[in-house]
Design an enzyme around this catalytic site. Structure first.
Site, PDB file in Angstrom:
ATOM      1  CG  ASP A 218      -7.668 -26.782   5.122  1.00 39.74           C
ATOM      2  OD1 ASP A 218      -6.563 -27.141   4.678  1.00 39.74           O
ATOM      3  OD2 ASP A 218      -7.821 -25.766   5.846  1.00 39.74           O
ATOM      4  CD  GLU A 267     -28.692 -36.733   2.484  1.00 38.64           C
ATOM      5  OE1 GLU A 267     -28.954 -36.463   3.657  1.00 38.64           O
ATOM      6  OE2 GLU A 267     -28.612 -35.865   1.581  1.00 38.64           O
TER       7      GLU A 267
END
Length: 556
Positions: A218, A267
């Site tokens: 956002d 990751e």
């Protein structure tokens, strides 16, 4: 951390572990409080979403994006977040969330969640600590506090206004003020503070470890801020170019934040995805979508365009090329939780290049003036949606558009919830009209939304547009979407298109790899189609011709 989550391990196939799954995905936006209510309190919830997974699976989407479901006072529809690592008790629990993610994954549907990093709510533990702490404290350094002007700081630091109306500075009673670009219940974070960086990395890992596949960011262009000692006036601020060095918007240094986030996303196997809500100049959008950053950025260009062939072609060509330059894929959006539904926009008089505001007068009149041509709006919306779903890239669909829902304009003031309505009376009616709870059945006090009514009033015409009314109807908008999404999954190839010639300037036609063609007649005169097998059309052909304001898909 390199192992996939437990939920991803259960999925277990190469298709679901494909790191590029997002590039041409159909993503369905769920506004949780208005999707489905399982417990009868009038508010949609996590278990309600889980109960509707068979519907989503049959619809044929590859992912869902959940608007905020975090604890919140709902000063801004959940975008005022009290705790980024929990579920609002009115919507369920973390266990409910985990069960929903697992069920969606079993159905082959990915999960994207909203992250709101520009501001917290005023009830967040950090902000409560800031208010209880003195000037210059570590707690206040997480936000943007400034001394007020005047003898005792009784005047705001500047005349800046909030996007929701009213001043953008709020006093705290000791001569200092805090900055909030949105509602006063949404204090802006200070992204020059390393503690803010670290906490959001923790949040990203928290949801990633629970099986979330991606994030919608956002106000992605608003995090980095550099406020000078002497603040400009609002007029001076508005006049500053947004060229990477604006005090508030689209600063170049915001991309350092997203490089940190990308390291976290990578990751995981497969890497987590992200899409930026960045209302920036088109030539600055690509950096948000880069592989070193968030990976994808919304283009809202079609959302802002009138139903007009030339403008659609210009937008499509530009964004396909922009995606090629960034190495990302484009995103296509016609409706979301912040704008008037496109079935309604297309039924109102055109307003040039700013159709997100085309319905402002109509909304303020309660939907009476100008006169809405609802049938034309829906016909054009069906044509535009079919065109959108044929484009290379990802398509973001907003809940209810597959039912052909119109905006609900005549919500009584006492029932409205959007802060823009209360802060801009007589100027902005707010966004409640596109957030009305969905109709699932043609009968009942909330049309199947839940056993206890709905938190926003639903109109009587919802009955004919409900899932129950449209399910099984071969001419319904729901059937059109289901058929189109199934075909799209089967036909989708490389992220390219080739424009096809037409003797008419109100016709837009292109071909996708494998001989799949999309032809849209933006005009009113019928159109003879090229040779090919008709796969689908937004309205039935008439005498073998494509009627006006319609789209057809053909296979060579």
């Amino acid at each position: 951390m390199t192992n996939p989550s437990t939920a991803e391990t259960r999925i277990g196939t190469e298709r679901e572990l494909d790191p590029s799954w997002w590039r041409q995905a159909a993503v369905y936006q769920i506004y949780p409080r208005s999707f489905a209510d399982s417990d009868g309190d009038g508010i949609g919830d996590i278990r309600g979403i889980t109960s509707r997974i068979p519907y989503l699976e049959r619809l044929g989407v590859q992912a869902v994006w959940l608007s905020p479901f975090y604890p919140s006072a709902l000063a801004d529809g959940g975008y005022d977040v009290d705790d980024y690592r929990d579920v609002d008790p009115r919507l369920g629990t973390l266990e409910d969330f985990d069960a929903m993610v697992e069920a969606l994954h079993r159905a082959g549907i990915r999960v994207i969640v909203d992250i709101v990093p520009n501001h917290t709510s005023h009830r967040h533990e950090w902000f409560r600590e800031a208010l209880a702490s003195p000037k210059g404290s570590v707690a206040r350094a997480r936000y943007i506090f400034r001394d007020g002007l005047g003898h005792d700081g009784e005047l705001p630091p500047s005349d800046w206004t909030s996007t929701f109306g009213g001043p953008a500075w709020e006093p705290v009673g000791d001569g200092q003020w805090y900055f909030h670009f949105f509602a006063k219940e949404q204090p802006d974070l200070n992204w020059n503070n390393p503690e803010v960086h670290a906490d959001f990395l923790t949040t990203l890992r928290f949801w990633s470890d629970r099986g979330v596949d991606g994030f919608r960011i956002d106000v992605a262009h608003g995090l980095a801020k550099r406020l000078p000692d002497e603040l400009p006036t609002q007029a001076e601020l508005d006049a500053l170019p947004k060229d990477g060095d604006h005090p508030l918007w689209d600063r170049d240094d915001v991309h350092g934040i997203y490089a940190e986030w990308r390291a976290v996303f990578n990751e995981y196997t497969p890497a987590k995805t992200a899409v930026a809500e960045a209302w920036v100049a088109a030539d600055r959008r690509a950096r948000y979508a880069s592989a070193e950053g968030l990976g994808q950025a919304f283009n809202f260009d079609l959302l802002e365009a009138d139903f007009e062939a030339g403008r659609f072609r210009e937008i499509i060509a530009f964004n396909v090329e922009l995606a090629r330059q960034s190495g990302s894929s484009s995103t296509w959006v016609l409706s979301n939780h912040d704008v008037i539904r496109h079935a309604t926009r297309y039924g109102l008089p055109p307003r040039g290049m700013s159709t997100t505001k085309a319905g402002a007068d109509w909304l303020l009149s309660g939907g009476t003036s100008p006169v809405l041509d609802a049938a034309a709006g829906l016909r054009r919306a069906r044509a535009a949606s079919l065109l959108e779903l044929a484009l290379p890239g990802s398509a973001y669909l907003y809940q209810g558009e597959e039912l052909g829902l119109h905006e609900v304009p005549d919500i009584p003031g006492a029932s409205r919830q959007d802060p823009t309505f209360f802060r801009n009376p007589g100027v902005d009616i707010g966004r409640d009209g596109c957030r009305v709870p969905l109709p699932w059945t043609a009968t009942g006090p909330s049309y199947g939304f839940g056993p206890g009514g709905a938190h926003l009033p639903q109109p009587g015409w919802f009955a004919a547009s409900s899932v129950g009314a449209e399910d099984g109807d071969p001419g319904s908008t729901l059937t059109l979407y289901r058929t189109a999404l199934a075909l799209r999954t089967r036909l989708q190839g490389a992220e390219t298109l080739k424009w096809l010639p037409s003797e008419r300037d109100d016709v837009l036609a292109f071909e996708r790899p494998g001989g799949w063609m999309s032809i849209t007649n933006f005009g009113t005169m019928p159109l003879a189609l090229p040779e090919g097998e008709l796969l689908l059309s937004s309205v039935p052909l008439e005498g073998g011709l494509l009627p006006g304001e319609a789209t057809a898909w053909l296979q060579r």
